[in-house]
Design a protein around this motif. Structure first.
Motif, mmCIF file in Angstrom:
data_model
loop_
_atom_site.group_PDB
_atom_site.id
_atom_site.type_symbol
_atom_site.label_atom_id
_atom_site.label_comp_id
_atom_site.label_asym_id
_atom_site.label_seq_id
_atom_site.Cartn_x
_atom_site.Cartn_y
_atom_site.Cartn_z
ATOM 1 N N LEU A 189 35.995 40.552 52.789
ATOM 2 C CA LEU A 189 36.523 40.320 51.440
ATOM 3 C C LEU A 189 38.049 40.280 51.435
ATOM 4 O O LEU A 189 38.658 39.493 50.708
ATOM 5 C CB LEU A 189 36.030 41.414 50.486
ATOM 6 N N ALA A 300 35.775 32.040 45.432
ATOM 7 C CA ALA A 300 34.372 32.411 45.647
ATOM 8 C C ALA A 300 33.730 31.521 46.701
ATOM 9 O O ALA A 300 32.923 31.988 47.520
ATOM 10 C CB ALA A 300 33.602 32.313 44.332
ATOM 11 N N TYR A 338 30.800 37.440 43.394
ATOM 12 C CA TYR A 338 32.258 37.555 43.296
ATOM 13 C C TYR A 338 32.765 36.842 42.049
ATOM 14 O O TYR A 338 33.597 37.375 41.314
ATOM 15 C CB TYR A 338 32.882 36.954 44.554
ATOM 16 N N ILE A 347 28.079 42.751 45.696
ATOM 17 C CA ILE A 347 27.984 41.683 46.691
ATOM 18 C C ILE A 347 27.032 42.086 47.812
ATOM 19 O O ILE A 347 26.194 41.292 48.248
ATOM 20 C CB ILE A 347 29.383 41.341 47.242
#
Length: 439
Positions: A189, A300, A338, A347
């Motif tokens: 991430l 995303a 997201y 997630i």
């Protein structure tokens, strides 16, 4: 070595015209022919691994009016392909090339050899003409030409060599995948923070490329017409256009067009155009339902590509499991979560929900029916995200689900690389029996 999000996008994401397995076969032939002093081709012989064979057997080749086959793909690459275009090698194919390819295939001068025991992507092509013998070898990545030889002499100064090797000779893909396997979801991430304007523009171009396919499929009802049928059902009031249905329509429409041989490229992900459609289009589809900045949509999609690459690092480039379902599906689920403001916890839950739902979907080759699987993968990705955001999170006590998304992906990789080897062979045998029974 440490990698960045730019490295992941550069190695894993690229435009591809047509299904990437026949395209890779065409690229091998085009690369070999480029070495000949004259483009006079006497015969072609290719050797391929089982999964290249499986995925190149029945899918339509773009720009040919529905022609298919590994022999035809190789002949088209030889007579009309431009190896410098990589996965868009067939963009230069014209009617003359199609005619020449038909003639050499019909004459039985293109021989396809199946390397049944080969593990991993491999395409070896030998072209003979004008007393010369040219050879190309592709391994690892669909456009990774690792060897070129002419009359037994290695060619080392070609621009076609090689795109995925590092300075120490190791595969960049292998290095990247080893590095990805060591990352946690948190670290994956964090890669989004490094997206620069060039990365965002590249990701935006992927949206545009894949939307052209979706628009074409919707307009023309290409292939099976899965996307257009879903759209018709919405208009008839038989089903509702919600986020899940919208995702299914876009992804399947694009697959309808691509699998039927429409001459439009797809932005691929992890070596597959259909992975790219699955990784990108469900996220695009739900934008209209949300009050979000478009920049977040693009970010995303970046996450979706990262997660797709992460899963493929465990499952392998080609396998008995449908990568659109478990890899790109997981990427899309992460990206949708997201986009909807989900946390790392959400997630992680979405990835596990998706894996529990679709881990058993097999890959039985590339063909028009893939549009059905993309519809399922896209819709399930959105559903997995919505469920996770509502607190539905599959327990690690369930089947192959791990305590974390990382462990879950490892388990899917084990299932694929160890548990489904015989399944892959059985699928191929069934396909071969059908093919030869028609002869």
């Amino acid at each position: 070595m440490p990698y960045t999000v730019k490295d992941i996008l550069r190695i894993q994401v690229a435009p591809a015209l047509g299904c990437t397995e026949p395209v890779a076969i065409a690229l091998g032939a085009a690369a070999a022919v480029s070495l000949l002093s004259e483009k006079q081709i006497d015969d072609i012989e290719i050797w391929v691994d089982p999964n290249i064979y499986k995925n190149g057997l029945a899918v339509s080749i773009p720009g040919t009016g529905g022609l298919s086959g590994l022999d035809m793909a190789s002949a088209l690459g030889a007579f009309g392909g431009d190896a410098g275009l990589r996965l868009e090698v067939l963009d230069t194919v014209d009617e003359a090339a199609v005619s020449a390819a038909r003639q050499i295939v019909d004459a039985g001068r293109v021989k396809v050899n199946l390397l049944r025991d080969q593990v991993g992507l491999l395409i070896r092509t030998v072209v003979r003409g004008c007393g010369q013998v040219a050879e190309s070898v592709i391994t690892g990545l669909h456009d990774n030409i690792v060897s070129l030889t002419l009359d037994g002499e290695a060619i080392t100064d070609s621009d076609l060599l090689p795109i995925s090797e590092s300075s120490d000779g190791k595969s960049r893909l292998a290095d990247l995948e080893a590095w990805l396997k060591k990352r946690s979801l948190d670290q994956l991430l964090e890669l989004l923070d490094d997206l620069d304007d060039d990365d965002l523009a590249f990701l935006e171009s992927g949206i545009e490329v894949n939307m052209r396919l979706a628009d074409y499929g919707l307009k023309h009802g290409s292939g099976l017409g899965v996307g257009r049928t879903l759209e018709r059902l919405v208009r008839q009031g038989l089903i509702k256009r919600d986020m899940i249905t919208a995702a299914r329509i876009l992804a399947s429409s694009a697959a309808d067009a691509r699998m039927s041989g429409v001459k439009l490229p797809a932005m691929s992900s992890a070596g597959s155009g259909n992975h790219g459609l699955t990784a990108i289009l469900p996220i695009v589809a739900i934008e209209e339902f949300l009050a979000v900045n478009h920049l977040t949509v693009v970010q995303a999609i970046g996450l979706s590509h990262i997660i797709t690459a992460y899963v493929k690092a465990y499952t392998g480039r080609l396998s008995a499991i449908c990568g659109c379902s478990v890899a790109a599906g997981a990427g899309a689920a992460a990206g949708v979560t997201y986009l909807m403001g989900g946390t790392k916890h959400h997630i992680a839950g979405a990835i596990k929900n998706l894996a529990e739902d679709l881990a058993g979907v097999i890959c039985d080759g590339a063909k028009g029916g893939c549009a059905l699987k993309l519809a399922t993968a896209a819709g399930t990705a959105v559903q997995a995200a919505l469920f996770s955001l509502q607190g539905v999170n599959v327990s690690f006590t369930d089947g192959i689900i791990g305590r974390s998304p990382e462990d879950t992906m490892k388990n899917i990789g084990t299932l694929t690389t160890q548990g489904m080897i015989e399944t892959d062979r059985t699928i191929l045998n069934i396909m071969l029996e059908k093919q030869f029974s028609d002869v």
